[in-house]
Design an enzyme around this catalytic site. Structure first.
Site, PDB file in Angstrom:
ATOM      1  N   CYS A  23      16.584 -23.841 -36.340  1.00  0.00           N
ATOM      2  CA  CYS A  23      17.564 -24.272 -35.358  1.00  0.00           C
ATOM      3  C   CYS A  23      16.949 -24.455 -33.989  1.00  0.00           C
ATOM      4  O   CYS A  23      15.836 -24.015 -33.739  1.00  0.00           O
ATOM      5  CB  CYS A  23      18.650 -23.201 -35.196  1.00  0.00           C
ATOM      6  SG  CYS A  23      19.431 -22.752 -36.733  1.00  0.00           S
ATOM      7  N   GLY A  50      16.975 -28.992 -35.949  1.00  0.00           N
ATOM      8  CA  GLY A  50      18.111 -28.777 -36.839  1.00  0.00           C
ATOM      9  C   GLY A  50      19.059 -29.951 -36.766  1.00  0.00           C
ATOM     10  O   GLY A  50      19.454 -30.344 -35.677  1.00  0.00           O
ATOM     11  N   ASN A 124      18.232 -18.777 -33.521  1.00  0.00           N
ATOM     12  CA  ASN A 124      17.154 -19.478 -34.245  1.00  0.00           C
ATOM     13  C   ASN A 124      16.285 -18.419 -34.897  1.00  0.00           C
ATOM     14  O   ASN A 124      15.840 -17.483 -34.238  1.00  0.00           O
ATOM     15  CB  ASN A 124      16.316 -20.311 -33.274  1.00  0.00           C
ATOM     16  CG  ASN A 124      15.083 -20.911 -33.939  1.00  0.00           C
ATOM     17  OD1 ASN A 124      15.043 -21.104 -35.140  1.00  0.00           O
ATOM     18  ND2 ASN A 124      14.062 -21.190 -33.159  1.00  0.00           N
ATOM     19  N   GLY A 125      16.039 -18.576 -36.199  1.00  0.00           N
ATOM     20  CA  GLY A 125      15.215 -17.603 -36.921  1.00  0.00           C
ATOM     21  C   GLY A 125      15.897 -17.194 -38.209  1.00  0.00           C
ATOM     22  O   GLY A 125      16.780 -17.887 -38.695  1.00  0.00           O
ATOM     23  N   TYR A 267       3.614 -28.475 -36.820  1.00  0.00           N
ATOM     24  CA  TYR A 267       4.662 -29.444 -37.124  1.00  0.00           C
ATOM     25  C   TYR A 267       5.961 -29.258 -36.353  1.00  0.00           C
ATOM     26  O   TYR A 267       6.540 -30.217 -35.871  1.00  0.00           O
ATOM     27  CB  TYR A 267       4.958 -29.386 -38.629  1.00  0.00           C
ATOM     28  CG  TYR A 267       6.175 -30.182 -39.064  1.00  0.00           C
ATOM     29  CD1 TYR A 267       6.092 -31.563 -39.254  1.00  0.00           C
ATOM     30  CD2 TYR A 267       7.401 -29.559 -39.294  1.00  0.00           C
ATOM     31  CE1 TYR A 267       7.203 -32.306 -39.652  1.00  0.00           C
ATOM     32  CE2 TYR A 267       8.514 -30.297 -39.697  1.00  0.00           C
ATOM     33  CZ  TYR A 267       8.411 -31.663 -39.871  1.00  0.00           C
ATOM     34  OH  TYR A 267       9.501 -32.386 -40.264  1.00  0.00           O
TER      35      TYR A 267
END
Length: 489
Positions: A23, A50, A124-125, A267
């Site tokens: 995210c 995301g 996020n995670g 990436y």
């Protein structure tokens, strides 16, 4: 495209979806500014992290409003939607599901009433002790006949903070943070204050920026640039930050034990982002130069798989002395389509996204540089396409080591069985994708290119050595909370 079960169907083309990040998160405290618009543009800059859903919560000091829906940031919000979100502070989120399926109820920010106001939270995670925490929530809050809608670790964190018997949100968060294990970069808010926190390992990035009249917290520094905020610093691993009219307050809730994700450098992060003091574009160029030394080949042209392979391809050309060219053209607007392709179009597969430039490729020995091979379908399609366009030889070069293990910290690669490198040697992968040769950068080469100390990085997807303990129930994968709900455990 909606599947009959109401979930969004990602892989409409049947091709290999690359690694997906969990995210993007964004938070802003800026009285007098259009905070919903700033958050929209911040999320727009983080869209690559995301693409399933997006949401914004704002507070005008007396109440919090949330607007969220399935789809891309630009699909979810209109100008008039943003106008209905007034306030002095906001948080926003764009989601790729890692725990819990891709449905509306699991979109973020999540919202909970507390005894001292409302709590909105975005994450996020991926937590690794979600099961234990879910049991804790059940103890603190026997269902009271209320159905728990969302099935995410984010919902559980929001519930835990809201159920603490402390004097305010800040104290509640400080008591909950040490109980969380895994990877998390959080932005959350009550009616008056913006909060941010990062796990003790700092697996996922989180940065602090300064606006003329306020502050911004974001997953990546590129999002600060886009809203005109100056980069101040990273939120430290194990740090908790509160931002309100008195300024920025910081507390440590755990000592830092940095384990930054190596895949951010390869990436995930935007090339115009900085992580741990390193510009991502420059890092990727260095990885490409290293790859040229480690996996040299005689060829006429180096081409990237755009966009993610471009910086490493520039580095490979620089390191090898072979000219760089654009041999594949990307359609920037494919992204996610809600239209199911016809059988004819589906057979073209990846051509919707990439098309070869025949006049550049024909008769040449080509080096194709990409960031990673996950399942191998994409590379197989690219090699076939380049052969059809008349390439004489095709040498595939990858700017990360083989991805052999799943990530439990917020990247949805695939199960171990689906990762092509977990069962095959390099030569077998080469045959499987149909290339004349295949070379990966070494783990050592990748780490040296980041210029970050090895012991401060997580490379579990390459080595299988997980720095944060993975409980046995993680093997049930990202739907485990839904499995638990169904069986009533």
């Amino acid at each position: 495209m909606r599947r009959p079960d109401g979930l969004l169907n990602h892989n409409v083309l049947g091709e290999d979806k690359g690694p997906q990040d969990a995210c993007g998160v964004f938070g802003v405290w800026a009285p007098g500014e259009e905070v919903a618009k700033l958050t929209f543009y911040g999320l727009y800059a983080l869209q690559h992290r995301g693409t399933e859903s997006a949401g914004i919560a704002t507070s005008d000091g007396s109440r919090i409003l949330v607007y969220k829906d399935m789809g891309l940031v630009s699909q979810v919000f209109t100008e008039s939607d943003l106008a209905t979100l007034p306030g002095d502070l906001a948080i926003g989120h764009c989601r790729y599901s890692t725990t819990g399926s891709s449905t509306w109820v699991n979109a973020q920010p999540t919202l909970r009433p507390t005894k001292y106001g409302t709590l909105a939270l975005a994450h996020n995670g991926n937590l690794t002790n979600t099961g234990d925490l879910a049991e804790l929530v059940q103890k603190l809050e026997p269902s009271n006949g209320r159905e728990r809608g969302a099935t995410t670790d984010t919902e559980i964190m929001t519930a835990l903070i809201s159920l603490q018997n402390e004097k305010n949100v800040e104290a509640s968060a400080m008591s909950v943070l040490p109980q969380l294990e895994g990877a998390f970069s959080l932005v959350f808010m009550d009616e008056h204050t913006l909060y941010a926190a990062r796990d003790r390992h700092g697996v996922r990035p989180l940065v602090l920026g300064k606006l003329e009249n306020g502050w911004v917290v974001a997953s990546e520094s590129a999002a600060l640039d886009i809203v005109g905020a100056a980069f101040v610093r990273e939120i430290e691993p194990g740090e908790f930050v509160a931002i309100d009219a008195t300024g920025v307050r910081s507390e440590r809730w755990a000592p830092a034990e940095p384990k930054g994700c190596l895949f951010e450098y390869v990436y995930l992060a935007r090339p115009d982002t900085t992580i741990a003091g390193q510009g991502i574009h420059a890092t990727r160029v260095r990885i490409g130069e290293r790859l040229a030394k480690e996996a040299p080949v005689e060829a006429d042209l180096v081409i990237p798989v755009p966009e993610s392979g471009t910086p490493a391809a520039i580095g490979y050309a620089k390191g090898s002395g072979i000219p760089f060219g654009m041999g594949l053209v990307k359609n920037s607007y494919v992204g996610r389509t809600f239209i199911q392709p016809s059988q004819t179009i589906r057979q073209l597969g990846i051509r919707l996204k990439l098309n070869p430039l025949r006049e550049i490729i024909e008769g040449k020995r080509i080096v194709v540089v990409d960031d990673s091979i996950v399942r191998g379908n994409t590379q197989r399609a690219i090699v076939r396409m380049l052969r059809e366009a008349g390439a004489r030889e095709i040498h595939v070069r990858i700017s990360s080591p083989p991805v052999k293990w799943p990530c439990f910290y917020g990247i949805d690669f695939a199960t171990r069985a689906e990762l092509v490198a977990s069962g095959l040697e390099v030569e077998e992968i080469r045959r499987s994708i149909g290339a004349d040769s295949l070379g990966y950068v070494s783990l050592e080469g990748l780490i040296e290119s980041t210029q970050v100390e090895e012991n401060k990085l997580c490379g579990a997807c390459f080595t299988g050595q997980y720095p944060i303990r993975i409980p046995a129930d993680m093997s049930e994968g990202k739907m485990r909370l839904e499995i638990t709900e169904v069986h009533g455990h």
